[in-house]
Design a protein around this motif. Structure first.
Motif, PDB file in Angstrom:
ATOM      1  N   GLU A  17      27.219  48.440  30.236  1.00  0.00           N
ATOM      2  CA  GLU A  17      26.719  47.689  31.378  1.00  0.00           C
ATOM      3  C   GLU A  17      27.410  48.150  32.665  1.00  0.00           C
ATOM      4  O   GLU A  17      28.306  49.000  32.642  1.00  0.00           O
ATOM      5  CB  GLU A  17      26.943  46.193  31.163  1.00  0.00           C
ATOM      6  CG  GLU A  17      26.182  45.616  29.979  1.00  0.00           C
ATOM      7  CD  GLU A  17      24.680  45.679  30.186  1.00  0.00           C
ATOM      8  OE1 GLU A  17      23.981  46.207  29.294  1.00  0.00           O
ATOM      9  OE2 GLU A  17      24.212  45.230  31.245  1.00  0.00           O
ATOM     10  N   THR A  18      26.981  47.552  33.776  1.00  0.00           N
ATOM     11  CA  THR A  18      27.532  47.893  35.093  1.00  0.00           C
ATOM     12  C   THR A  18      28.365  46.739  35.623  1.00  0.00           C
ATOM     13  O   THR A  18      28.012  45.569  35.435  1.00  0.00           O
ATOM     14  CB  THR A  18      26.384  48.207  36.075  1.00  0.00           C
ATOM     15  OG1 THR A  18      25.692  49.381  35.625  1.00  0.00           O
ATOM     16  CG2 THR A  18      26.928  48.469  37.487  1.00  0.00           C
ATOM     17  N   VAL A  19      29.453  47.064  36.275  1.00  0.00           N
ATOM     18  CA  VAL A  19      30.330  46.041  36.848  1.00  0.00           C
ATOM     19  C   VAL A  19      30.746  46.479  38.250  1.00  0.00           C
ATOM     20  O   VAL A  19      30.872  47.682  38.517  1.00  0.00           O
ATOM     21  CB  VAL A  19      31.565  45.818  35.952  1.00  0.00           C
ATOM     22  CG1 VAL A  19      32.438  47.068  35.877  1.00  0.00           C
ATOM     23  CG2 VAL A  19      32.387  44.631  36.425  1.00  0.00           C
ATOM     24  N   GLU A  61      31.680  59.501  42.136  1.00  0.00           N
ATOM     25  CA  GLU A  61      32.339  60.364  41.159  1.00  0.00           C
ATOM     26  C   GLU A  61      31.814  59.995  39.778  1.00  0.00           C
ATOM     27  O   GLU A  61      32.282  59.068  39.146  1.00  0.00           O
ATOM     28  CB  GLU A  61      33.859  60.191  41.200  1.00  0.00           C
ATOM     29  CG  GLU A  61      34.554  60.747  42.409  1.00  0.00           C
ATOM     30  CD  GLU A  61      34.606  62.270  42.413  1.00  0.00           C
ATOM     31  OE1 GLU A  61      34.428  62.888  41.337  1.00  0.00           O
ATOM     32  OE2 GLU A  61      34.832  62.840  43.495  1.00  0.00           O
ATOM     33  N   ASN A  62      30.800  60.720  39.359  1.00  0.00           N
ATOM     34  CA  ASN A  62      30.213  60.478  38.034  1.00  0.00           C
ATOM     35  C   ASN A  62      29.738  59.025  37.912  1.00  0.00           C
ATOM     36  O   ASN A  62      28.864  58.586  38.653  1.00  0.00           O
ATOM     37  CB  ASN A  62      31.207  60.865  36.941  1.00  0.00           C
ATOM     38  CG  ASN A  62      31.593  62.328  37.028  1.00  0.00           C
ATOM     39  OD1 ASN A  62      30.753  63.199  37.193  1.00  0.00           O
ATOM     40  ND2 ASN A  62      32.896  62.605  36.937  1.00  0.00           N
ATOM     41  N   ARG A  63      30.352  58.245  37.027  1.00  0.00           N
ATOM     42  CA  ARG A  63      29.903  56.867  36.804  1.00  0.00           C
ATOM     43  C   ARG A  63      30.467  55.890  37.836  1.00  0.00           C
ATOM     44  O   ARG A  63      30.140  54.703  37.802  1.00  0.00           O
ATOM     45  CB  ARG A  63      30.328  56.416  35.403  1.00  0.00           C
ATOM     46  CG  ARG A  63      29.705  57.218  34.266  1.00  0.00           C
ATOM     47  CD  ARG A  63      30.119  56.654  32.906  1.00  0.00           C
ATOM     48  NE  ARG A  63      31.556  56.796  32.656  1.00  0.00           N
ATOM     49  CZ  ARG A  63      32.430  55.792  32.670  1.00  0.00           C
ATOM     50  NH1 ARG A  63      32.021  54.565  32.944  1.00  0.00           N
ATOM     51  NH2 ARG A  63      33.701  56.005  32.422  1.00  0.00           N
ATOM     52  N   PHE A  64      31.324  56.395  38.706  1.00  0.00           N
ATOM     53  CA  PHE A  64      31.991  55.534  39.681  1.00  0.00           C
ATOM     54  C   PHE A  64      31.407  55.775  41.075  1.00  0.00           C
ATOM     55  O   PHE A  64      31.262  56.919  41.499  1.00  0.00           O
ATOM     56  CB  PHE A  64      33.497  55.819  39.697  1.00  0.00           C
ATOM     57  CG  PHE A  64      34.173  55.573  38.380  1.00  0.00           C
ATOM     58  CD1 PHE A  64      34.242  56.574  37.419  1.00  0.00           C
ATOM     59  CD2 PHE A  64      34.729  54.343  38.103  1.00  0.00           C
ATOM     60  CE1 PHE A  64      34.875  56.355  36.204  1.00  0.00           C
ATOM     61  CE2 PHE A  64      35.367  54.104  36.887  1.00  0.00           C
ATOM     62  CZ  PHE A  64      35.430  55.115  35.936  1.00  0.00           C
ATOM     63  N   SER A  65      31.103  54.694  41.758  1.00  0.00           N
ATOM     64  CA  SER A  65      30.615  54.808  43.128  1.00  0.00           C
ATOM     65  C   SER A  65      31.160  53.639  43.934  1.00  0.00           C
ATOM     66  O   SER A  65      31.581  52.628  43.370  1.00  0.00           O
ATOM     67  CB  SER A  65      29.085  54.824  43.156  1.00  0.00           C
ATOM     68  OG  SER A  65      28.567  53.623  42.624  1.00  0.00           O
ATOM     69  N   VAL A  66      31.149  53.810  45.251  1.00  0.00           N
ATOM     70  CA  VAL A  66      31.644  52.745  46.107  1.00  0.00           C
ATOM     71  C   VAL A  66      30.541  52.288  47.037  1.00  0.00           C
ATOM     72  O   VAL A  66      29.595  53.007  47.315  1.00  0.00           O
ATOM     73  CB  VAL A  66      32.877  53.190  46.921  1.00  0.00           C
ATOM     74  CG1 VAL A  66      34.028  53.571  45.993  1.00  0.00           C
ATOM     75  CG2 VAL A  66      32.530  54.308  47.887  1.00  0.00           C
ATOM     76  N   SER A  76      33.829  48.068  47.781  1.00  0.00           N
ATOM     77  CA  SER A  76      33.695  47.679  46.378  1.00  0.00           C
ATOM     78  C   SER A  76      33.475  48.904  45.496  1.00  0.00           C
ATOM     79  O   SER A  76      32.937  49.925  45.936  1.00  0.00           O
ATOM     80  CB  SER A  76      32.550  46.684  46.198  1.00  0.00           C
ATOM     81  OG  SER A  76      31.326  47.268  46.618  1.00  0.00           O
ATOM     82  N   LEU A  77      33.883  48.776  44.253  1.00  0.00           N
ATOM     83  CA  LEU A  77      33.766  49.851  43.261  1.00  0.00           C
ATOM     84  C   LEU A  77      32.752  49.447  42.205  1.00  0.00           C
ATOM     85  O   LEU A  77      32.868  48.369  41.614  1.00  0.00           O
ATOM     86  CB  LEU A  77      35.116  50.107  42.587  1.00  0.00           C
ATOM     87  CG  LEU A  77      35.113  51.104  41.429  1.00  0.00           C
ATOM     88  CD1 LEU A  77      34.852  52.526  41.937  1.00  0.00           C
ATOM     89  CD2 LEU A  77      36.440  51.052  40.667  1.00  0.00           C
ATOM     90  N   LYS A  78      31.779  50.297  41.978  1.00  0.00           N
ATOM     91  CA  LYS A  78      30.791  50.055  40.933  1.00  0.00           C
ATOM     92  C   LYS A  78      31.017  51.043  39.793  1.00  0.00           C
ATOM     93  O   LYS A  78      31.094  52.261  40.016  1.00  0.00           O
ATOM     94  CB  LYS A  78      29.367  50.192  41.463  1.00  0.00           C
ATOM     95  CG  LYS A  78      28.305  49.837  40.417  1.00  0.00           C
ATOM     96  CD  LYS A  78      26.898  49.789  41.005  1.00  0.00           C
ATOM     97  CE  LYS A  78      26.306  51.161  41.160  1.00  0.00           C
ATOM     98  NZ  LYS A  78      24.855  51.086  41.533  1.00  0.00           N
ATOM     99  N   ILE A  79      31.136  50.485  38.594  1.00  0.00           N
ATOM    100  CA  ILE A  79      31.284  51.314  37.398  1.00  0.00           C
ATOM    101  C   ILE A  79      30.004  51.163  36.587  1.00  0.00           C
ATOM    102  O   ILE A  79      29.659  50.048  36.150  1.00  0.00           O
ATOM    103  CB  ILE A  79      32.496  50.882  36.554  1.00  0.00           C
ATOM    104  CG1 ILE A  79      33.764  50.875  37.419  1.00  0.00           C
ATOM    105  CG2 ILE A  79      32.673  51.823  35.367  1.00  0.00           C
ATOM    106  CD1 ILE A  79      35.004  50.336  36.704  1.00  0.00           C
TER     107      ILE A  79
END
Lengths: 113, 112
Positions: A17-19, A61-66, A76-79
């Motif tokens: 899931e996404t957080v 950065e791959n699965r990480f975005s702000v 905020s950081l979205k994983i």
């Protein structure tokens, strides 16, 4: 002095899931840098992603975005597609031009299988 | 990339005893160096940072001091430890304004 606020002491998410982790900061500076660091149980600090304030485009950065909202002073950081290895403390950090680098209190993220 | 060496990894010291934690950096020159303390379940508190030899900026009045006798050496000291000095101490190094900070493995200090 600049302050960094992470309002979520703990968060959890199901695997895949996404957080989104929240971070706000307070500064009168116009040029600065923002970072998200990860601290797994080993306590080693690892850079996840960085953002220069003068860039409007959100870093990815791959699965990480702000989601960088300069006017709102929000970072905020979205994983996405969360993995068990993402379980860690996540720290938001602010740095201004004179190299003063400050961190928030951290958010403990648990990824559940 | 930079490598940060911190020692010791763990330390148990009695109240009133002196402290010396050392941090050395490899792989860069003239770095900006930082000492942070992470109390249990809390964030990183900036204690000191240094932009050059002999240049120390202190963030909060406390029982600790820092010194930078060499370009890539940063020392955290105390003459008399307090119980409240217990925590996890991290040394960090940066080179350049928009670059990431590299961290050491940390020292867990317990004052008893």
């Amino acid at each position: 002095a600049q302050t960094v606020t992470q309002s979520q002491p703990e968060m959890s998410v199901q695997e895949a899931e996404t957080v989104t982790l929240s971070c706000t900061y307070d500064t009168s500076e116009n040029n600065y840098y923002l970072f998200w660091y990860k601290q797994p149980p080993s306590r080693q600090m690892i850079l996840v992603i960085r953002q220069e304030a003068y860039k409007q485009q959100n870093a990815t950065e791959n699965r990480f975005s702000v989601n960088f909202q300069k006017a709102a002073k929000s970072f905020s950081l979205k994983i996405s597609d969360s993995q068990l290895g993402d379980t860690a403390m996540y720290f938001c950090a602010f740095m201004k031009h004179d190299n003063d680098m400050r961190f928030g209190a951290g958010t403990r993220l648990t990824v559940k299988p | 990339s930079q490598t940060i060496h911190q020692w010791p990894a763990t330390l148990v010291q009695p109240v009133g005893s002196p402290l010396s934690l050392e941090c050395t950096v490899e792989g860069t020159s003239n770095p900006n160096l930082y000492w942070y303390r992470q109390a249990a379940g809390r964030g990183l508190q900036l204690l000191f940072y240094s932009v050059g030899i002999g240049q120390i900026s202190s963030e909060v009045p406390q029982n600790l001091s820092a010194s930078r006798p060499q370009d890539r050496q940063f020392i955290l000291s105390s003459k008399k430890l307090l119980l409240s000095d217990s925590g996890f101490y991290l040394c960090a190094s940066r080179q350049g304004r928009n670059t990431e900070a590299f961290f050491g493995q940390g020292t867990r200090l317990t004052v008893v």
